[in-house]
Design a protein around this motif. Sequence first.
Motif, short mmCIF file in Angstrom:
data_model
loop_
_atom_site.label_atom_id
_atom_site.label_comp_id
_atom_site.label_asym_id
_atom_site.label_seq_id
_atom_site.Cartn_x
_atom_site.Cartn_y
_atom_site.Cartn_z
N ASN A 22 15.58 4.03 68.42
CA ASN A 22 15.45 5.32 67.76
C ASN A 22 14.71 6.29 68.67
OD1 ASN A 22 15.55 7.19 65.65
ND2 ASN A 22 13.57 6.54 64.86
N LEU A 40 12.27 9.01 69.17
CA LEU A 40 11.18 9.54 68.35
C LEU A 40 11.11 11.05 68.42
CD1 LEU A 40 8.39 6.93 69.16
CD2 LEU A 40 9.98 6.96 67.24
N CYS A 58 12.46 0.91 65.71
CA CYS A 58 11.82 1.40 64.48
C CYS A 58 12.56 0.93 63.24
CB CYS A 58 11.84 2.94 64.44
SG CYS A 58 10.86 3.71 65.69
N ILE A 81 13.38 2.58 59.37
CA ILE A 81 13.36 3.79 58.55
C ILE A 81 13.33 3.33 57.10
CG2 ILE A 81 14.51 5.95 57.94
CD1 ILE A 81 13.71 5.78 60.91
N HIS A 130 12.13 10.19 54.57
CA HIS A 130 12.23 9.10 55.54
C HIS A 130 10.86 8.82 56.15
CE1 HIS A 130 16.52 10.77 56.13
NE2 HIS A 130 16.48 9.92 55.11
N THR A 160 9.20 6.64 59.10
CA THR A 160 9.52 5.90 60.30
C THR A 160 8.36 4.98 60.64
OG1 THR A 160 10.87 7.73 61.11
CG2 THR A 160 10.17 6.11 62.74
#
Length: 100
Positions: free
Chosen positions: A37, A39, A51, A53, A65, A67
């Motif tokens: 992912n 960032l 990551c 979610i 969301h 993270t």
Amino acid sequence: MKHTKEQILEKAIKVIKDLDGNQSMRKVNHVTFIGNNKLSRGNNIDKEHPCWIAYIESLFGNEDHLTISDETSEPLYYQNFNLITLEIIKNNEGIYQYQK
């Protein structure tokens, strides 16, 4: 993947309770692992990071969301359905809060 879906779900529930002052009525709908992912906040902005979610029930049928890092199982940031992104820190008492 260093953490299980169950571990991350448990962490997401704790973070939401902390952020809402332990009176959370919001529900974690589900969590999904994202291997690389990119960032959008923090010290590692624009870098790829493994990551999770967490999809959080929000107002009017929307989803927020959360993270969470797979490496540390710590929350990285929270994005609400209006696309406002907030960083999360853990205070000295171990309670998660939005960074001011």
